[in-house]
Design a protein around this motif. Structure first.
Motif, PDB file in Angstrom:
ATOM      1  N   GLU A 320     -23.583 -27.954 105.732  1.00  0.00           N
ATOM      2  CA  GLU A 320     -23.923 -29.271 106.519  1.00  0.00           C
ATOM      3  C   GLU A 320     -24.510 -29.896 106.944  1.00  0.00           C
ATOM      4  OE1 GLU A 320     -20.813 -31.392 105.660  1.00  0.00           O
ATOM      5  OE2 GLU A 320     -19.203 -30.026 105.143  1.00  0.00           O
ATOM      6  N   THR A 327     -15.546 -25.509 115.262  1.00  0.00           N
ATOM      7  CA  THR A 327     -14.466 -25.308 113.501  1.00  0.00           C
ATOM      8  C   THR A 327     -15.113 -26.241 112.919  1.00  0.00           C
ATOM      9  OG1 THR A 327     -12.182 -24.754 114.208  1.00  0.00           O
ATOM     10  CG2 THR A 327     -13.687 -22.617 114.008  1.00  0.00           C
ATOM     11  N   PHE A 328     -14.363 -27.834 113.251  1.00  0.00           N
ATOM     12  CA  PHE A 328     -14.079 -28.639 113.194  1.00  0.00           C
ATOM     13  C   PHE A 328     -14.849 -28.685 111.691  1.00  0.00           C
ATOM     14  CE2 PHE A 328     -14.149 -33.404 110.928  1.00  0.00           C
ATOM     15  CZ  PHE A 328     -12.536 -33.356 111.443  1.00  0.00           C
ATOM     16  N   SER A 330     -18.003 -26.594 109.879  1.00  0.00           N
ATOM     17  CA  SER A 330     -18.505 -25.352 109.511  1.00  0.00           C
ATOM     18  C   SER A 330     -19.194 -25.212 107.889  1.00  0.00           C
ATOM     19  CB  SER A 330     -17.021 -24.044 109.608  1.00  0.00           C
ATOM     20  OG  SER A 330     -16.365 -24.474 110.485  1.00  0.00           O
ATOM     21  N   PHE A 333     -15.778 -22.567 105.157  1.00  0.00           N
ATOM     22  CA  PHE A 333     -14.200 -22.697 105.741  1.00  0.00           C
ATOM     23  C   PHE A 333     -13.672 -22.263 104.964  1.00  0.00           C
ATOM     24  CE2 PHE A 333     -14.051 -26.447 103.464  1.00  0.00           C
ATOM     25  CZ  PHE A 333     -15.539 -26.737 103.599  1.00  0.00           C
ATOM     26  N   GLU A 428      -9.580 -36.273 110.001  1.00  0.00           N
ATOM     27  CA  GLU A 428      -8.850 -35.568 109.383  1.00  0.00           C
ATOM     28  C   GLU A 428      -8.885 -34.593 109.355  1.00  0.00           C
ATOM     29  OE1 GLU A 428     -10.889 -36.344 105.194  1.00  0.00           O
ATOM     30  OE2 GLU A 428     -10.014 -34.993 104.417  1.00  0.00           O
ATOM     31  N   GLU A 430      -6.545 -33.607 105.831  1.00  0.00           N
ATOM     32  CA  GLU A 430      -5.921 -33.286 104.872  1.00  0.00           C
ATOM     33  C   GLU A 430      -5.973 -34.411 104.466  1.00  0.00           C
ATOM     34  OE1 GLU A 430      -2.358 -30.942 104.575  1.00  0.00           O
ATOM     35  OE2 GLU A 430      -2.249 -31.206 101.781  1.00  0.00           O
ATOM     36  N   ALA A 520      -6.102 -28.940 102.363  1.00  0.00           N
ATOM     37  CA  ALA A 520      -6.035 -29.465 103.530  1.00  0.00           C
ATOM     38  C   ALA A 520      -7.468 -28.208 104.011  1.00  0.00           C
ATOM     39  CB  ALA A 520      -4.610 -28.654 104.185  1.00  0.00           C
TER      40      ALA A 520
HETATM   41  P1  ATP Z   1     -15.065 -35.075 106.149  1.00  0.00           P
HETATM   42  O1  ATP Z   1     -15.328 -36.646 105.453  1.00  0.00           O
HETATM   43  O2  ATP Z   1     -14.595 -35.070 107.223  1.00  0.00           O
HETATM   44  O3  ATP Z   1     -16.398 -34.419 105.232  1.00  0.00           O
HETATM   45  P2  ATP Z   1     -13.550 -34.657 103.040  1.00  0.00           P
HETATM   46  O4  ATP Z   1     -13.267 -35.438 102.776  1.00  0.00           O
HETATM   47  O5  ATP Z   1     -15.509 -34.474 102.211  1.00  0.00           O
HETATM   48  O6  ATP Z   1     -14.205 -34.358 104.400  1.00  0.00           O
HETATM   49  P3  ATP Z   1     -12.349 -33.002 100.859  1.00  0.00           P
HETATM   50  O7  ATP Z   1     -13.655 -32.805 100.908  1.00  0.00           O
HETATM   51  O8  ATP Z   1     -11.613 -33.480 100.654  1.00  0.00           O
HETATM   52  O9  ATP Z   1     -12.693 -33.539 102.948  1.00  0.00           O
HETATM   53  O10 ATP Z   1     -11.597 -31.512 101.702  1.00  0.00           O
HETATM   54  C1  ATP Z   1     -10.609 -31.055 101.763  1.00  0.00           C
HETATM   55  C2  ATP Z   1     -10.596 -30.717 103.605  1.00  0.00           C
HETATM   56  O11 ATP Z   1     -11.330 -29.929 103.568  1.00  0.00           O
HETATM   57  C3  ATP Z   1     -10.757 -31.509 104.298  1.00  0.00           C
HETATM   58  O12 ATP Z   1      -9.360 -32.431 104.762  1.00  0.00           O
HETATM   59  C4  ATP Z   1     -10.590 -30.915 105.279  1.00  0.00           C
HETATM   60  O13 ATP Z   1      -9.458 -30.216 106.766  1.00  0.00           O
HETATM   61  C5  ATP Z   1     -11.537 -29.142 105.202  1.00  0.00           C
HETATM   62  N1  ATP Z   1     -13.007 -29.300 104.930  1.00  0.00           N
HETATM   63  C6  ATP Z   1     -13.421 -30.668 104.905  1.00  0.00           C
HETATM   64  N2  ATP Z   1     -14.639 -29.641 104.754  1.00  0.00           N
HETATM   65  C7  ATP Z   1     -14.555 -28.916 105.995  1.00  0.00           C
HETATM   66  C8  ATP Z   1     -16.117 -28.505 107.151  1.00  0.00           C
HETATM   67  N3  ATP Z   1     -17.229 -28.346 106.451  1.00  0.00           N
HETATM   68  N4  ATP Z   1     -15.063 -27.663 107.946  1.00  0.00           N
HETATM   69  C9  ATP Z   1     -14.308 -26.928 108.305  1.00  0.00           C
HETATM   70  N5  ATP Z   1     -13.266 -27.936 107.190  1.00  0.00           N
HETATM   71  C10 ATP Z   1     -13.848 -29.218 106.162  1.00  0.00           C
END
Ligand code: ATP
Length: 662
Positions: A320, A327-328, A330, A333, A428, A430, A520
């Motif tokens: 990222e 931890t939101f 990371s 993860f 988000e 999930e 999720a």
């Molecule tokens: P965001 O838009 O927040 O980056 P995303 O839409 O890319 O998320 P997905 O690829 O759909 O996320 O991943 C599914 C789930 O994995 C997310 O809903 C989130 O709960 C979790 N997730 C994704 N990226 C991360 C991260 N960098 N750290 C922690 N959890 C994550």
């Protein structure tokens, strides 16, 4: 200024996590590593309980879902097929002054006056050249150049060449302005060389909020050019412009950001000892792709028929750009993902006569054979909301965000984000996406292995359909397949040929399953559970002294410790022996914690802070000291959330607790 309330809450949660051993910064003794977190003793139990709850709900309690545990590093072709190599990137930009990196789409928009500069001239640290005259000794004089430049401000620095500079200098000398002692061409060239060496033609801009004096911009610009090696820089070509809501400037200092460039979020590594480009592999950025890659194996070995699902949980890695909010977001993860494979709507219609119309809002009930993708999608949204309710995150604390058509990936038919109100904003937790047959189709295309299934029910039903129905369903299937092929770059003629083959296959009972994907994040869920459970109570004692205590009101099912067991006093061997006996009887069935240190109130408080839903105290009544009370072999059971106490027989304790913590 007081900190916003939500930041205060986040601060409290973060410090509680460290103080009580839920979450620590990774590699803390070395100053930490950004975007990586470790779970301490209580956090590890909490996470385990959350994963167990998900796994039990999603696989063990269902006949139509099976599990998978795949590797983190897989063949790199998987990530080419899935599109991650080409498109899994975020726009990234850097502050031109400090080098700090930003996600370009997350820079806070700003308005104000932009100060643009074409470049700068600097003095040299020593004599740039050593001409015969002493004019140049002791350094290059910016004042001379200032004079030269102000006289020649119409000269665009963009078009400046060293020959041009020599010419300009000769002109200035002849006109007598800022003339040095010797006016030879040779010296003019030497001076020009000096100018050239101490000229930066890098353009730079700064945004200042309206009303701030231009000097602030100039100070930052000089800092910028000084960092590029110009001493006492003289700014050139200042120009101002008004801007609104621009994301091109660093909100912290106003300095210009570099243009956004895509930054691939996958962590690269090498497999094998040679570490050449041919050995590049990736740490998986999601768990889902392994499910698609193993779809055929699981389908063939699990005796499942479409519709059915494959669930997997485990580590995922994303480099990222700006990990943040604890931890939101990371870099390492865990995810908990289900790929639920369904028949294409044309197959459902052929078998059931019609696809059931989407139900009114809410749970559509037990799955039916005439469900198309819409009902299956709705079903999984509702199932997932129900899951959160079962672990303490009620429906009313979640928001459903239905992505707009223009926000959807080209292959997705719908996507719902379940949002949770985190202390730093509603975000988000999930995503539940209806992904059509894109994923398996991509793996079929890239691996050359068929990902289709044979459906006996479809073949039988197809044989009984009227010819017009054949034509109608074939046409619809053909159109969808053609759209997929064209979107993924197949040329028209080949796309038409392949779509026709697929439509012919449908008539023989073959198709590539479509998929509904509830995906999720485990760590985000842990953070949501901590925020959801966090509460404080303030009590005031007889002397008027107030104390604020934290209670983590976790659902008993996910609480790290289920029960605390205490002897009322630690210096009474009979109480201690009985308490240890109760503790031993419980610990094999659930995570129990024995504590004899300190006043009983302190011990309750410690467990409240850890989120332990029940505490059991062994007191003198347990020992039967007052036979008339008839309380022998009973204990005091205390409820965390309201401090309520009740008396329970030791023999009833285990079933009573099991009924509440499982
Ligand atoms: P965001 O838009 O927040 O980056 P995303 O839409 O890319 O998320 P997905 O690829 O759909 O996320 O991943 C599914 C789930 O994995 C997310 O809903 C989130 O709960 C979790 N997730 C994704 N990226 C991360 C991260 N960098 N750290 C922690 N959890 C994550």
């Amino acid at each position: 200024m007081a900190e916003p309330k939500e930041n205060v809450l986040m601060e409290k949660i973060t410090s509680l996590c460290k103080r009580r051993g839920f979450i620590f910064q990774s590699s803390e003794i070395y100053g930490g590593i950004q975007g990586f977190w470790d779970y301490g003793p209580l956090g590890a139990e909490l996470k385990r309980n959350v994963k167990d709850a998900w796994w039990t709900t999603m696989t063990r309690l269902r006949d139509d879902v099976v599990g998978l545990e795949a590797t983190i590093i897989m063949a790199p072709q998987i990530w080419r097929a899935s599109g991650h190599v080409d498109t899994f990137s975020d726009p990234m930009c850097d502050c031109l002054l400090t080098g700090k990196r930003f996600r370009a789409d997350q820079v806070e928009p700003q308005s104000g006056i932009v100060y643009h500069y074409l470049g700068a001239l600097g003095s040299a640290s020593g004599a740039p050249v050593s001409p015969a005259t002493n004019t140049f000794e002791g350094g290059f004089a910016p004042t001379m150049i200032e004079g030269w430049h102000s006289k020649n401000s119409q000269i665009s620095l963009d078009g400046l060449t060293s020959a041009g500079i020599v010419q300009e200098i000769m002109l200035i000398w002849r006109s007598g302005a800022a003339a040095p002692l010797d006016q030879s061409v040779e010296h003019a060239m030497q001076w020009a060389e000096a100018v050239w060496q101490h000229l930066s033609r890098v353009q730079f801009s700064i945004l200042l909020p309206a009303g701030k004096p231009p000097e602030s911009a100039r100070k930052i610009a000089k800092e910028f050019y000084a960092k590029r090696g110009l001493m006492s820089p003289l700014l050139l070509g200042e120009r101002t412009e008004k801007v609104e809501n621009s994301q091109r400037f660093n909100p912290e200092n106003g300095a210009q950001l570099t243009p956004p460039v895509p930054f691939n979020l996958m962590f690269k590594t090498y497999v094998g000892p040679t570490a050449t480009e041919a050995d590049v592999a990736y740490l998986r950025p999601e768990t889902a792709q392994a499910i698609f890659a193993q779809f055929k194996n699981v389908h063939e070995t699990s005796r499942q028929k479409v519709p059915f699902g494959i669930a997997q949980m485990g580590k995922a890695f994303r480099n990222e750009v700006t990990p943040r909010n604890f931890t939101f977001r990371s870099r390492e993860f865990e995810q908990m993902e289900l790929e639920f494979f369904i028949k294409p709507d044309e197959a459902v219609e052929a078998i059931s006569g019609a696809v059931a119309a989407p139900a009114a809002k809410g749970h559509p009930g037990e799955p039916q054979s005439n469900w198309g993708w819409q009902l299956w999608h709705q079903y999984w949204v509702e199932e997932r909301i129900k899951f959160y309710g079962d672990i303490g995150i009620s429906r009313d604390t979640l928001e459903e965000y239905w992505q707009k058509p223009e926000e959807l990936a080209h292959y997705a038919r719908a996507c719902v984000d379940l949002l949770f109100k985190f202390p730093f904003g509603t975000q988000e937790l999930e995503g539940i996406a209806a992904r059509s047959d894109f994923d398996l189709s991509q793996h079929e295309k890239h691996s050359g292995k068929t990902m289709g299934v044979f459906d006996e029910d479809l073949r039988t039903a197809w044989g009984k359909l009227a010819p017009e129905k054949h034509a109608e369903l074939s046409k619809r299937y053909y159109d969808n397949r053609l759209k997929y092929m064209l979107k993924t770059g197949v040329n028209q003629a080949q796309a038409e040929r392949e779509a026709k083959e697929d439509a012919d296959g449908l008539a023989k009972g073959q198709y590539i399953p479509h998929v509904i994907e509830p995906s999720a994040g485990t760590d985000r869920l842990i953070l949501a559970l901590l925020a959801n459970a966090f509460s404080e109570v303030t009590t005031t004692d007889d002397k008027g002294k107030s104390e604020t205590r934290v209670i983590l009101k976790f659902h008993p099912r996910i609480a790290p410790v289920k029960v605390g067991v205490f002897p009322l006093l630690k210096n009474k061997p009979e109480l201690v022996a009985k308490a240890k006996e109760v503790y031993q009887a419980l610990r094999g069935q659930m995570n129990a914690y024995y504590d004899e240190a300190g006043a009983i109130g302190r011990r309750y408080a410690r467990q409240d802070e850890a989120g332990t839903p029940f505490c059991v105290t062994i007191d003198f009544d347990t020992l039967g000291e007052k036979p008339e009370l008839n309380l022998k072999d009973t204990v005091t059971l205390r409820h965390r959330d309201d401090g309520r106490q009740e008396r329970l027989a030791i023999s009833e304790l285990l079933p009573w607790l099991l009924a509440r913590v499982r």
